[in-house]
Design a protein around this motif. Structure first.
Motif, PDB file in Angstrom:
ATOM      1  N   ASN A 173       0.826  -1.184   0.000  1.00 51.07           N
ATOM      2  CA  ASN A 173       0.000   0.000   0.000  1.00 51.07           C
ATOM      3  C   ASN A 173       0.874   1.252   0.000  1.00 51.07           C
ATOM      4  OD1 ASN A 173      -2.258   1.544   0.336  1.00 51.07           O
ATOM      5  ND2 ASN A 173      -2.414   1.167   2.530  1.00 51.07           N
ATOM      6  N   VAL A 174       0.625   2.171  -0.926  1.00 53.35           N
ATOM      7  CA  VAL A 174       1.331   3.450  -0.916  1.00 53.35           C
ATOM      8  C   VAL A 174       0.294   4.564  -1.032  1.00 53.35           C
ATOM      9  CG1 VAL A 174       3.017   4.935  -2.078  1.00 53.35           C
ATOM     10  CG2 VAL A 174       3.347   2.455  -2.064  1.00 53.35           C
ATOM     11  N   GLU A 175       0.378   5.545  -0.158  1.00 49.05           N
ATOM     12  CA  GLU A 175      -0.494   6.718  -0.246  1.00 49.05           C
ATOM     13  C   GLU A 175       0.388   7.950  -0.187  1.00 49.05           C
ATOM     14  OE1 GLU A 175      -3.260   6.477   2.997  1.00 49.05           O
ATOM     15  OE2 GLU A 175      -3.978   4.508   2.371  1.00 49.05           O
ATOM     16  N   ALA A 176       0.189   8.854  -1.139  1.00 40.86           N
ATOM     17  CA  ALA A 176       1.012  10.060  -1.161  1.00 40.86           C
ATOM     18  C   ALA A 176       0.141  11.255  -1.499  1.00 40.86           C
ATOM     19  CB  ALA A 176       2.124   9.921  -2.184  1.00 40.86           C
ATOM     20  N   SER A 177       0.511  12.414  -0.990  1.00 37.21           N
ATOM     21  CA  SER A 177      -0.214  13.618  -1.375  1.00 37.21           C
ATOM     22  C   SER A 177       0.700  14.828  -1.318  1.00 37.21           C
ATOM     23  CB  SER A 177      -1.444  13.832  -0.485  1.00 37.21           C
ATOM     24  OG  SER A 177      -1.049  14.276   0.785  1.00 37.21           O
ATOM     25  N   ARG A 178       0.350  15.809  -2.102  1.00 38.20           N
ATOM     26  CA  ARG A 178       1.145  17.030  -2.175  1.00 38.20           C
ATOM     27  C   ARG A 178       0.236  18.188  -2.560  1.00 38.20           C
ATOM     28  NH1 ARG A 178       6.512  18.804  -3.082  1.00 38.20           N
ATOM     29  NH2 ARG A 178       6.745  20.385  -4.690  1.00 38.20           N
ATOM     30  N   GLU A 205      -2.352   6.852  -4.978  1.00 41.25           N
ATOM     31  CA  GLU A 205      -2.603   5.704  -4.121  1.00 41.25           C
ATOM     32  C   GLU A 205      -2.291   4.458  -4.926  1.00 41.25           C
ATOM     33  OE1 GLU A 205      -6.285   6.078  -1.597  1.00 41.25           O
ATOM     34  OE2 GLU A 205      -6.853   4.415  -2.878  1.00 41.25           O
ATOM     35  N   MET A 206      -1.602   3.525  -4.304  1.00 37.66           N
ATOM     36  CA  MET A 206      -1.319   2.276  -5.013  1.00 37.66           C
ATOM     37  C   MET A 206      -1.561   1.115  -4.058  1.00 37.66           C
ATOM     38  SD  MET A 206       2.018   1.168  -7.208  1.00 37.66           S
ATOM     39  CE  MET A 206       3.102   0.957  -5.815  1.00 37.66           C
ATOM     40  N   ARG A 207      -2.282   0.101  -4.546  1.00 35.71           N
ATOM     41  CA  ARG A 207      -2.538  -1.066  -3.712  1.00 35.71           C
ATOM     42  C   ARG A 207      -2.237  -2.320  -4.522  1.00 35.71           C
ATOM     43  NH1 ARG A 207      -4.587   1.831   0.398  1.00 35.71           N
ATOM     44  NH2 ARG A 207      -6.327   3.231   0.035  1.00 35.71           N
ATOM     45  N   LEU A 208      -1.436  -3.182  -3.922  1.00 38.24           N
ATOM     46  CA  LEU A 208      -1.005  -4.400  -4.611  1.00 38.24           C
ATOM     47  C   LEU A 208      -1.309  -5.609  -3.744  1.00 38.24           C
ATOM     48  CD1 LEU A 208       2.591  -3.195  -5.642  1.00 38.24           C
ATOM     49  CD2 LEU A 208       0.522  -3.089  -7.056  1.00 38.24           C
ATOM     50  N   PHE A 209      -1.841  -6.645  -4.388  1.00 37.52           N
ATOM     51  CA  PHE A 209      -2.141  -7.895  -3.688  1.00 37.52           C
ATOM     52  C   PHE A 209      -1.222  -8.962  -4.271  1.00 37.52           C
ATOM     53  CE2 PHE A 209      -5.814  -5.231  -4.409  1.00 37.52           C
ATOM     54  CZ  PHE A 209      -6.336  -5.044  -3.135  1.00 37.52           C
ATOM     55  N   THR A 210      -0.271  -9.418  -3.487  1.00 40.05           N
ATOM     56  CA  THR A 210       0.673 -10.377  -4.055  1.00 40.05           C
ATOM     57  C   THR A 210       0.679 -11.664  -3.243  1.00 40.05           C
ATOM     58  OG1 THR A 210       2.397  -9.252  -2.802  1.00 40.05           O
ATOM     59  CG2 THR A 210       2.264  -8.751  -5.142  1.00 40.05           C
ATOM     60  N   ASN A 211       0.891 -12.752  -3.970  1.00 34.01           N
ATOM     61  CA  ASN A 211       1.054 -14.042  -3.318  1.00 34.01           C
ATOM     62  C   ASN A 211      -0.145 -14.377  -2.431  1.00 34.01           C
ATOM     63  OD1 ASN A 211       2.439 -16.367  -2.691  1.00 34.01           O
ATOM     64  ND2 ASN A 211       3.535 -15.444  -0.970  1.00 34.01           N
TER      65      ASN A 211
END
Lengths: 276, 411
Positions: free
Chosen positions: B365-370, B381-387
């Motif tokens: 999970n990555v959340e960023a703002s500016r 926002e990035m969400r990854l489901f691995t394995n």
């Protein structure tokens, strides 16, 4: 930054210490009291006098505009409100509410200042309606990207520094005491600060900040003092100039109100979420 | 949706009352100009999600486009002791009909008197201290179509009384109406298969969504310690999912049990260290259980003489129900790093991962703002489901890795 009052007990403790010192060096003191008091004693006495003159204000509210000079042309504006409650025997309680920029609208910080040790701080995040206890260990970090550090804006309790009187020197023709103060907290971003306090009203007129390497970092000048309730002086402007990066920040104070009837129940975590 | 109209029927007249009371006050005390104040603020946002993998179901798309609008009206009068707040919310989604929805986030009247605060209407209440999940937070239903991080909430109709004294803050809630959780529709990504049928929820209580729920909370702080103890009695906000094969195609029906949940949340703040614990004990007619989340956040201020702060987060999540848990977080470690540049742009990044200790399924999970300027903020926002293990509820989302770009204008 305005100089704050000291608690009654704290003040008497300091007074007794001062009397004790005066008795010990009694004979010398009676001949030339001013010049013979040591530089630390004179420095502390000036800080205590300034603090004493500002005690009893009860509570204040004020609107702040913060102007950040980034380069020669670019300027950014922030707007906030601050509520302060005088606390008997400890540091003040305060709430800072952000109005602009709009993405921070309603965000608020509650601070319980303590004379000794870390302050207590809570942050209110309106998007989540979440009140979060935050670390107050970050003394030297910049406040909202400005040239003011958190410690420059926190309640200036007498106990947070040790003092040394240096000399008399005017600021803009106003005779001042020049007092060096060294932060007690090792996490402070400064090794020392040199302050100019005017002799007529004990108002802070200028502060030079020296960084951890001992180099001159910033100068703050305070201007446009107005007296309220026939006693309390507040500046209309605090101008911070950073000598190392050339940037500056101006804080403008508007609509000071005293004794508005704020009480302890206006300064807690749940009040923080209602302040908007 | 019905509840929205219901609550607005009850509470819209309050808007009028507020205006009227204020007008009367103005007449009585014209001398003090700004005793009453009101303002409209809010935001409009546009966002797009780009999915990395082809959709698992035919009606879904590779990308989504949607817009949200949330104006906020806020008025206070009577020396600031009375307040009226109104915050409607609207989202339009180009792909998913279920994600296109409206809600009333706030519509309440509040009066403060000395140590008492009384509130009637719709509002959101947050409890808790942890970052990886909000275990003790129970008053509001999750608006899950907004975001799978569960931080968006549906407005909850309530009567609420707060009492403050030297022993802490005491809060009582009466919750006369239940909000069902939102779920993505047929065309939406991040959904289950079979689909969750939100039109056909099952309730344990015969009163269904009209069951009256109660909650009590005490919270206080002692030096470095912040403590909250709460009890909730009523309809579970977290549905169980029941497979229904009776229709033309199978569906999952949300089942809302009656529960009694007691919770504790504690934070100890020691300099740059924040120690956190949330724990619940949930009693219901199927399977009583306990769950907790605990850990720390440690912040390094001013990295290498710069203005950058780095925060390190570690939390452990446990749920007694284990693999059968309705929750993903039954035996999971969360770790994260929070980057804060204390610049004028308020640049922030929170990156983290949650790893299942049994199956090593991982959710990143990555959340960023500016802040771009006075009005605009850009978010990523990035969400990854691995394995992801077959037994894990996240298995349903294994093809739904995405990155979202969000542009918001505040006014």
């Amino acid at each position: 930054m305005r100089v704050k009052r000291i608690s009654r007990t704290g003040f008497f403790r300091a007074l007794f210490a001062f009397i004790g010192v005066a008795i010990l060096c009694g004979p010398a003191f009676s001949e030339e009291p001013v010049s013979k008091a040591s530089a630390p004693e004179r420095g502390l006495a000036i800080a205590l006098e300034a603090d004493q003159r500002d005690s009893g204000f009860a509570d204040t509210t004020v609107n702040l505009a913060m102007l950040l000079n980034l380069s020669g042309t670019e300027e950014v504006r922030r707007e906030m409100r601050q509520l302060t409650l005088e606390v008997e025997g400890d540091g003040d309680k305060s709430i800072m509410v952000f109005d602009r920029p709009r993405d921070l609208n309603g965000t608020a910080i509650l601070t319980f200042t303590h004379k000794v040790g870390n302050d207590d701080q809570w942050l209110y995040l309106p998007a989540l309606k979440r009140v979060k206890r935050i670390s107050s260990a970050d003394k030297s970090g910049p406040f909202m990207g400005s040239e003011f550090a958190y410690e420059d804006l926190s309640s200036q309790e007498v106990e947070k520094y040790t003092y040394t009187y240096l000399r008399d020197e005017p600021v803009e023709d106003e005779p001042c005491f020049v007092v060096e103060r060294v932060p007690v907290d090792p996490k402070s971003g400064y090794t020392r600060q040199v302050t100019w306090v005017d002799q007529s009203e004990y108002r802070l007129r200028r502060v030079d900040y020296y960084d951890r390497k001992g180099e001159l970092l910033k100068t703050m000048t305070l201007a446009g003092y107005t007296q309220y309730l026939d006693q309390y002086w507040r500046p209309a402007k605090m101008i911070m100039k950073n000598h190392q990066n050339g940037k500056g920040t101006t804080l403008i104070f508007e609509d000071y109100r005293f004794r508005t009837g704020l009480t302890d129940s206006d300064f807690n975590r749940s009040a923080l979420s209602r302040i908007r | 949706m019905r509840s929205i109209y219901l609550s607005s029927l009850i509470l819209v007249p309050l808007l009028a009352v507020g205006q009227f009371a204020d007008a009367a006050a103005d007449d009585a005390a014209n001398s003090i100009a700004d005793i009453a104040s009101s303002e409209w603020t809010g935001y409009v946002s546009l966002d797009s999600r780009l999915f990395f993998h082809s959709p698992a179901h035919p009606a879904q798309d590779d990308r989504s486009l949607s817009a949200a609008f949330q104006p906020e009206y806020y008025r206070n009068w009577d020396d600031g002791t009375q307040t009226l707040a109104f915050t409607p919310f609207l989202r339009l989604d180009a792909n998913d009909d279920e994600r296109t929805h409206a809600d009333i986030r706030e519509l309440f009247w509040r009066i403060e008197a000395e140590q008492f605060v009384f509130k009637a209407g719709v509002d959101t209440v947050f409890w808790g201290v942890a970052e990886s999940q909000h275990l003790v937070d129970i008053i509001n239903q999750t608006d899950l179509v907004e975001n799978i991080d569960r931080e968006d909430k549906l407005g909850q109709p309530m009567l609420n009384l707060d009492y403050l004294n030297d022993w802490g803050t005491w809060q009582a809630y009466l919750l006369p109406y239940f909000r069902e959780r939102t779920f993505p529709g047929q065309d939406g990504r991040l959904r289950t298969e079979p689909l969750i049928d939100t039109d056909d929820a099952i309730y344990e209580s015969g009163a269904e969504e009209h069951h009256v729920d109660f909650a009590l909370r005490w919270s206080h702080y002692f030096g470095d310690w912040d403590i909250g103890i709460a009890h909730f009695s009523g309809t579970s906000r977290e549905p169980l999912l029941v497979l229904d094969n009776s229709g033309s195609s199978p569906s999952l029906r949300p089942l809302y049990l009656q529960i009694d949940q007691t919770s504790l949340d504690v934070q100890v703040t020691k300099g740059a260290w924040l120690w956190k614990l949330e724990a619940i004990y949930n009693q219901n007619n199927i399977d009583d259980y306990y769950a907790y989340v605990g850990g720390f956040e440690f912040t390094q201020f001013g990295i290498a003489g710069s203005t950058v702060d780095l925060g390190w987060l570690l939390e452990y999540n446990y749920d007694e129900r284990g693999d059968s848990a309705a929750t993903v977080l039954q035996d999971d470690i969360f770790f994260g790093v929070r980057f804060t540049d204390n610049d004028i742009h308020n640049t922030r990044i929170l990156a983290g991962g949650t790893v299942d200790m049994d199956s090593s399924s991982t959710f990143a999970n990555v959340e960023a703002s500016r802040r771009l300027n006075e009005h605009w903020v850009i978010g990523l926002e990035m969400r990854l489901f691995t394995n992801v293990d077959k037994q894990d509820p996240l298995h349903q989302l294994r093809d739904d890795d995405y990155v979202e770009i969000q542009l918001t204008r505040y006014f």
